[in-house]
Structures are given as C-alpha cells and as structure tokens.
Design an enzyme around this catalytic site. Structure first.
Site, mmCIF file in Angstrom:
data_model
loop_
_atom_site.group_PDB
_atom_site.id
_atom_site.type_symbol
_atom_site.label_atom_id
_atom_site.label_comp_id
_atom_site.label_asym_id
_atom_site.label_seq_id
_atom_site.Cartn_x
_atom_site.Cartn_y
_atom_site.Cartn_z
ATOM 1 N N ARG A 1 0.860 -1.195 0.000
ATOM 2 C CA ARG A 1 0.000 0.000 0.000
ATOM 3 C C ARG A 1 0.884 1.227 0.000
ATOM 4 N NH1 ARG A 1 -3.270 -1.650 5.225
ATOM 5 N NH2 ARG A 1 -3.744 -3.790 4.630
ATOM 6 N N ASP B 1 2.112 5.101 -0.231
ATOM 7 C CA ASP B 1 1.566 6.380 0.262
ATOM 8 C C ASP B 1 1.282 7.345 -0.891
ATOM 9 O OD1 ASP B 1 1.954 5.730 3.011
ATOM 10 O OD2 ASP B 1 4.081 6.245 2.811
ATOM 11 N N TYR C 1 12.284 -1.780 -3.470
ATOM 12 C CA TYR C 1 12.025 -0.348 -3.613
ATOM 13 C C TYR C 1 13.288 0.351 -4.106
ATOM 14 C CZ TYR C 1 7.589 -0.394 -0.970
ATOM 15 O OH TYR C 1 6.293 -0.590 -0.563
ATOM 16 N N ARG D 1 11.053 5.469 3.889
ATOM 17 C CA ARG D 1 11.215 6.928 3.928
ATOM 18 C C ARG D 1 11.876 7.390 5.223
ATOM 19 N NH1 ARG D 1 5.317 8.852 2.673
ATOM 20 N NH2 ARG D 1 6.243 10.860 3.215
#
Lengths: 245, 245
Positions: free
Chosen positions: A50, A52, A111, A198
């Site tokens: 999911r 952001d 990622y 992050r």
C-alpha cells in the site's frame, strides 16, 4: 472464477496513495473503476504494497477475481484503454490460480529511492526525486545502511499509524549507486513497516550530510524510539519496483 | 562586459522550441525574461543548438553578455529563482572570455533519443520518450546506424526548412543500448541538420520493425531525397545532452 495477477506502473503524484479512501482519489479506485467498465462487476483489488500518496510504482502487483473469463491479454488491453490519462498502466497481466495473493504470497519487495544532488532545481524529474543541494557522502551513507541489514526491531523507523503486528523486519539489501548526481538507494526485504523506507532515507540523509556519524544507526535501532531517527523523507523519491513470489 | 556560459536543462513539452518566436512561448524567451528580472537589461542569448518544440535538454549550452558584472554563482541562483516553475533550470554557470560563442565554438554535440518498447502506455515517462509497441530488432538498427557513421551528404535526412549551407555532415557515433524496454540511441557529431536526428530515428525504426533491411541506408543516402528516408520521429523522445567546446 478466474484470478488475475497484474503488474502495474503509476505516477503517484496526483493520487492519495494506493488504498481506496472515501474522500480522495486512489490508485485502487482508478483500477477498480476501470475493471467495472470492462465487465460491469464490482471487484476489490489487492496489492502487494500500500504505497503512500506521492509514491510511484514501476512494478506494483495486484490481484482480483472476475466472474467472467477473459484472456489475460484482453484484460491488460482493456484496462489500459479505460485507464488512459489516469497515470496508471498495466505492464503485464497473467491468469493465476486461486492460491495466489498479491499481498500474502509476496516473499520479497523491492524499492528504489532517488535523490538528485545538485544546486539546480529539478525540471525533467520534478516530482520524481528528492532534491538535495547539500554535499552528501555516499560511503558514509552506505556504511550506515549496512547497520540496518539483517533482522532488527525497526520501531525507531516505524510510523505511528503502522498496523503491523511486529516491528521485527529483515532487510536483505540496501545498495547505494551514484551516477550524474542521481543517488539511487536499492532496498529489498520480505516486507517493510509503514514509512520504513522513507524514515530510513531521512536518517541516511543526516549521515550523508555529516549531521550524524554512521555509527549512530545501532543506537537508533536500540532506542526503539521513532524520535531518535531522522524525519520522514518525501514520498516523490520512492518507487515500488518489483515483487518476488 | 562579462560573458556568461550557462549549461541548462529544460522540459520541452510546453515550449515552442528553443528559438524565440513572436507568437509562441520559447525557452529563449523564458531565459531572456529571467535575465531582464536579474539586471534590467535586454539581452539576447545564443544557444549551441536550436531544439524543436517538445525536444528536451539536459545539457544545452547558451551564452550572453551583461553590462553589469555578477559572480557566475549569483547568475545561476538568481536565474533559477526567476525560472521557478518555468520548466527550465540552470545546471551550471561560468564566466567565459569574449571569444566564446555557444553555437560557433561548439566542436561536438551529443543527443540521446529514447524509445520505450512495450505494450503498456507510458505513465512515468509520458512526454519523455517515443512509445513503440512493435518488436524492434536492436542489432539490425545498430547495423543500419553504422552505415550513417562518418561523412555523408545527409540531404535525405534533412528538413525542407533547413537553413544549413551544406548537407554534408560527419556523425561520430550512433550507439544503441537496450535496458528494461528502454532503447536509447546515443548520437554525436560536430553539428546536425534540421530534424536530422529525428529523421534518422524514423528511418531506424523501419529497420528495427523489419519493414526495411539495414542495407537500405546506403541507398537512402545516395538518393539525396528526403522522401526515401523514414518519417520524422516525434520530438518528445529527443534530448540534447552535452556540448563539447
């Protein structure tokens, strides 16, 4: 009842994130509405991650079931047609068996985080990278990142709203490359906590610019305190690039 | 009277091209207006290459003279401030002597042309690449490109409106790389004719998809007839990346 696995790309800029929300436009809503146009069915799609608001994907994976059987290629073409100009594209579509689950079958998530490190503002890559003007020491950031590899309690890097049962995660790789002012962080793990990538980036930045030494990382991990790590890096530098099953 | 050399990046999407026009917004106008804000002088900027509407640059070079002396770093910062949200950024600024001319001193110009070769429409790279769905044979395209290397009469690859004195040009390099469906053409020459890179690309595409054999290139060159080469490839895949002086 056929199940479809789709690999998708999206520009996260104008979305409220992947997950459907009552008051904002999500990637999930865009895709579910496209499916409804294809087959007049109300379906729910499930995603590997999911992401952001503002986070991009080049290899997000979703699955959903349809009542009616379509060849996977038709599903891809039709959805790309209905998704035209919606900043989402279906890169690949496959029919899979009913045991496949985009989220629960995933064994590894990849990622990338892109920093562009130069004085000039971003033009061609506006909303596609984190723009930092300060000098960054790549070696120090890599050394700091290496402390995060393996299995740790990542409470210090976890968003308050995180719903995961456990803060224990295992990072397989954080590899930093630097080419033409583009500093790219390649990260992979079975799964990540909410904001974990992050928050790691916001912390590595402080090591890169000399505010903190690389050796602070073990202390941050041990503190199990979100306030000890760096601030959350902006979403627009982050890309979900691949899911392994 | 100091002369400044600036290396600039721009997103060509919303510009009518580099060169100033009376009825459309150009990169040149954006920069000249920013300079006027910096020093209340009406200056003319000169560029290494006059890129077409939609063509991007990561390494275009311009020069201009100012009455007033500013440190190069101030020129860069101030222009980047005035160019904010105008899709142009100053990557580098240097003070140069009065013999330097962005166009006439250039000894080598580098371009890249990006094709994304996949069924799915472009999302993250919309307006940044030429999207082709058909299978493309890279080896055949490279073989065809090799016929273009060296000094030739490029009349067949020249736009009708081209104002160059001679159609004779020397291509130093056309190197094709292919990674994750991104086919990138790296071209360099002292100079190119108007539309020459895009006409080469439109021709190489027909070799890549099998419409034409690689061996057609010597015939096209010899014909000295624009109608014999392929159509002009779209501007949004083209990037002016570097100028050597």
């Amino acid at each position: 009842m056929p199940r479809y696995k789709l690999t998708i790309e999206y520009d996260g800029t104008r979305f409220s994130g992947f997950q459907r929300q009552s008051n904002a436009y999500s990637v999930q809503q865009a895709i579910e509405e496209a499916i409804a146009q294809l087959c007049v069915e109300e379906v729910t799609v499930f995603a590997a991650g999911r992401t952001d608001a503002g986070v991009h994907a080049t290899g997000q994976v979703i699955h959903f079931d349809l009542e009616k059987i379509f060849p996977a290629e038709i599903v891809q073409r039709a959805l790309n047609y209905y998704l035209k100009n919606k900043s989402v594209a279906i890169i690949k579509a496959e029919e899979v068996d009913e045991n496949f689950h985009a989220r629960f079958s995933a064994i590894e998530r990849f990622y990338q985080y892109v920093i562009i490190n130069r004085p000039a503002p971003l033009v061609l890559e506006a909303n596609r990278a984190w723009h930092l003007r300060e000098a960054l020491n790549i070696e120090q950031m890599q050394q700091a990142a290496n402390y995060l590899l393996g299995t740790h309690d990542f409470t210090s890097f976890r968003a308050q709203e995180c719903q995961a049962h456990s803060p224990i995660k295992t990072i397989n790789q954080i590899n930093i490359t630097d080419q033409n002012d583009h500093i790219i962080f390649h990260l992979n793990a079975r799964s990540f906590l909410h904001h974990m990538v992050r928050n790691i980036l916001g912390t590595l930045r402080f090591v890169g610019n000399g505010k903190w030494p690389a050796e602070i990382i073990p202390e941050i991990l041990e503190a199990k305190d979100r306030a000890k790590a760096g601030p959350t890096a902006p979403p627009y530098g982050l890309y979900l690039t691949k899911i392994n099953y």
